[in-house]
Scaffold this motif. Structure first.
Motif, mmCIF file in Angstrom:
data_model
loop_
_atom_site.group_PDB
_atom_site.id
_atom_site.type_symbol
_atom_site.label_atom_id
_atom_site.label_comp_id
_atom_site.label_asym_id
_atom_site.label_seq_id
_atom_site.Cartn_x
_atom_site.Cartn_y
_atom_site.Cartn_z
ATOM 1 N N LEU A 134 -58.063 125.323 54.279
ATOM 2 C CA LEU A 134 -59.385 125.705 53.802
ATOM 3 C C LEU A 134 -59.572 127.219 53.879
ATOM 4 C CD1 LEU A 134 -61.714 123.836 52.803
ATOM 5 C CD2 LEU A 134 -62.778 124.223 55.010
ATOM 6 N N GLN A 135 -59.073 127.817 54.956
ATOM 7 C CA GLN A 135 -59.152 129.272 55.106
ATOM 8 C C GLN A 135 -58.283 129.966 54.064
ATOM 9 O OE1 GLN A 135 -58.381 130.746 59.062
ATOM 10 N NE2 GLN A 135 -58.105 132.831 58.336
ATOM 11 N N LEU A 136 -57.089 129.436 53.824
ATOM 12 C CA LEU A 136 -56.209 130.014 52.808
ATOM 13 C C LEU A 136 -56.865 129.957 51.426
ATOM 14 C CD1 LEU A 136 -52.751 128.593 53.945
ATOM 15 C CD2 LEU A 136 -53.524 130.969 54.085
ATOM 16 N N ASP A 137 -57.498 128.830 51.117
ATOM 17 C CA ASP A 137 -58.193 128.714 49.829
ATOM 18 C C ASP A 137 -59.314 129.740 49.727
ATOM 19 O OD1 ASP A 137 -56.548 126.657 48.995
ATOM 20 O OD2 ASP A 137 -57.958 125.067 49.527
ATOM 21 N N ALA A 138 -60.109 129.881 50.799
ATOM 22 C CA ALA A 138 -61.216 130.847 50.784
ATOM 23 C C ALA A 138 -60.695 132.265 50.593
ATOM 24 C CB ALA A 138 -62.021 130.737 52.079
ATOM 25 N N GLU A 139 -59.638 132.619 51.325
ATOM 26 C CA GLU A 139 -59.078 133.970 51.227
ATOM 27 C C GLU A 139 -58.497 134.250 49.846
ATOM 28 O OE1 GLU A 139 -56.342 134.086 54.491
ATOM 29 O OE2 GLU A 139 -57.935 134.373 55.977
ATOM 30 N N ALA A 140 -57.987 133.215 49.181
ATOM 31 C CA ALA A 140 -57.386 133.384 47.859
ATOM 32 C C ALA A 140 -58.410 133.254 46.737
ATOM 33 C CB ALA A 140 -56.273 132.355 47.661
ATOM 34 N N GLY A 141 -59.668 132.966 47.092
ATOM 35 C CA GLY A 141 -60.696 132.819 46.076
ATOM 36 C C GLY A 141 -60.654 131.492 45.348
ATOM 37 N N ARG A 142 -59.932 130.520 45.888
ATOM 38 C CA ARG A 142 -59.875 129.192 45.270
ATOM 39 C C ARG A 142 -61.082 128.369 45.718
ATOM 40 N NH1 ARG A 142 -54.149 129.860 46.643
ATOM 41 N NH2 ARG A 142 -54.573 128.932 48.667
ATOM 42 N N LEU A 144 -63.157 125.569 47.498
ATOM 43 C CA LEU A 144 -62.933 124.835 48.737
ATOM 44 C C LEU A 144 -63.094 123.343 48.477
ATOM 45 C CD1 LEU A 144 -64.931 127.093 51.235
ATOM 46 C CD2 LEU A 144 -62.536 127.257 50.530
ATOM 47 N N GLU A 145 -62.380 122.530 49.226
ATOM 48 C CA GLU A 145 -62.416 121.077 49.064
ATOM 49 C C GLU A 145 -63.625 120.475 49.804
ATOM 50 O OE1 GLU A 145 -58.016 119.464 49.149
ATOM 51 O OE2 GLU A 145 -58.318 120.987 50.701
ATOM 52 N N LEU A 146 -64.787 121.001 49.565
ATOM 53 C CA LEU A 146 -65.968 120.582 50.314
ATOM 54 C C LEU A 146 -66.428 119.180 49.942
ATOM 55 C CD1 LEU A 146 -68.007 123.918 50.329
ATOM 56 C CD2 LEU A 146 -66.380 123.059 52.029
ATOM 57 N N GLU A 147 -66.257 118.791 48.713
ATOM 58 C CA GLU A 147 -66.713 117.468 48.276
ATOM 59 C C GLU A 147 -66.030 116.355 49.065
ATOM 60 O OE1 GLU A 147 -68.937 114.671 46.455
ATOM 61 O OE2 GLU A 147 -69.231 116.812 46.275
ATOM 62 N N ALA A 148 -64.713 116.348 49.065
ATOM 63 C CA ALA A 148 -63.977 115.264 49.726
ATOM 64 C C ALA A 148 -63.953 115.400 51.242
ATOM 65 C CB ALA A 148 -62.547 115.213 49.192
ATOM 66 N N ILE A 149 -63.895 116.626 51.737
ATOM 67 C CA ILE A 149 -63.763 116.816 53.186
ATOM 68 C C ILE A 149 -65.097 116.668 53.902
ATOM 69 C CG2 ILE A 149 -63.105 118.442 55.008
ATOM 70 C CD1 ILE A 149 -61.168 119.715 53.041
ATOM 71 N N TYR A 150 -66.186 117.143 53.298
ATOM 72 C CA TYR A 150 -67.472 117.161 53.983
ATOM 73 C C TYR A 150 -68.545 116.307 53.306
ATOM 74 C CZ TYR A 150 -65.374 120.868 56.657
ATOM 75 O OH TYR A 150 -64.527 121.575 57.471
ATOM 76 N N GLU A 173 -72.401 126.193 56.700
ATOM 77 C CA GLU A 173 -71.761 127.493 56.907
ATOM 78 C C GLU A 173 -70.713 127.760 55.839
ATOM 79 O OE1 GLU A 173 -70.218 127.242 60.873
ATOM 80 O OE2 GLU A 173 -72.220 127.238 61.779
ATOM 81 N N LEU A 174 -69.940 126.742 55.503
ATOM 82 C CA LEU A 174 -68.910 126.908 54.462
ATOM 83 C C LEU A 174 -69.536 127.126 53.091
ATOM 84 C CD1 LEU A 174 -66.416 124.213 55.741
ATOM 85 C CD2 LEU A 174 -66.037 126.690 55.725
#
Length: 177
Positions: A134-142, A144-150, A173-174
């Motif tokens: 999730l952090q890698l996605d945020a740093e790369a501007g992709r 985030l998998e918020l729908e399925a994860i949260y 927060e995310l």
């Protein structure tokens, strides 16, 4: 060219993906996987595997064909989280979120081992420290998998009378990122 396999394996965070795939591909056997490995998604069909780990597979719908597909996939599978775990406040927050997820998953019908959380943490501590996907996605501007994860777990939990306040705070927060 060989035909595609008659199964689809989802190795993703969160809930609900298997059902959506089964609806979109009713001819396929849909398998879900729970991963305890250090890896990150670099792009479509491109995963970087940083360290060994555990992968458990299960079919969405139990059948002989689905169990054979799980066995075939398992036969082919090869094998800066430590900083998070070493911070007492962050470790406790992680445990709280994990406990909420286990409670919600159990209430939703998942059969989980009693020692799941201690085992998960001890295996994580034994791995090479890596950056969460999730952090890698945020740093790369992709995205985030918020729908399925949260969001999907938070939609399901109230159906079973399970509260997930820390998970809700983490999602907010995310989303603010």
């Amino acid at each position: 060219m060989d035909p595609p396999p008659p199964w689809i394996l989802l190795l993703q965070n969160g809930l609900g993906g298997e059902e959506r795939i089964a609806a979109a591909a009713p001819q396929a056997v849909v398998l879900g996987g729970v991963c305890h490995i250090a890896c990150s998604r670099l792009g479509p069909a491109h995963v970087c595997h940083d360290a060994h780990g555990l992968l458990r597979l299960a079919p969405l719908q139990d059948s002989t064909e689905a169990r054979l597909a799980c066995a075939a996939v398992a036969d082919d599978w090869g094998l800066r989280t430590l900083e998070l775990l070493s911070n007492p406040a962050l470790r406790q927050r992680l445990l709280t979120v994990m406990e909420e997820v286990v409670a919600a998953a159990t209430a939703d019908g998942a059969q989980l081992e009693e020692a799941l959380l201690p085992t998960f943490l001890s295996k994580t501590e034994a791995m090479v420290s890596d950056t969460p996907s999730l952090q890698l996605d945020a740093e790369a501007g992709r995205p985030l998998e918020l729908e399925a994860i949260y969001r999907e777990p938070l939609r399901r939990a109230p159906r079973h009378g399970v509260a997930m306040p820390e998970t809700t705070r983490l999602l907010k927060e995310l989303e603010a990122l």
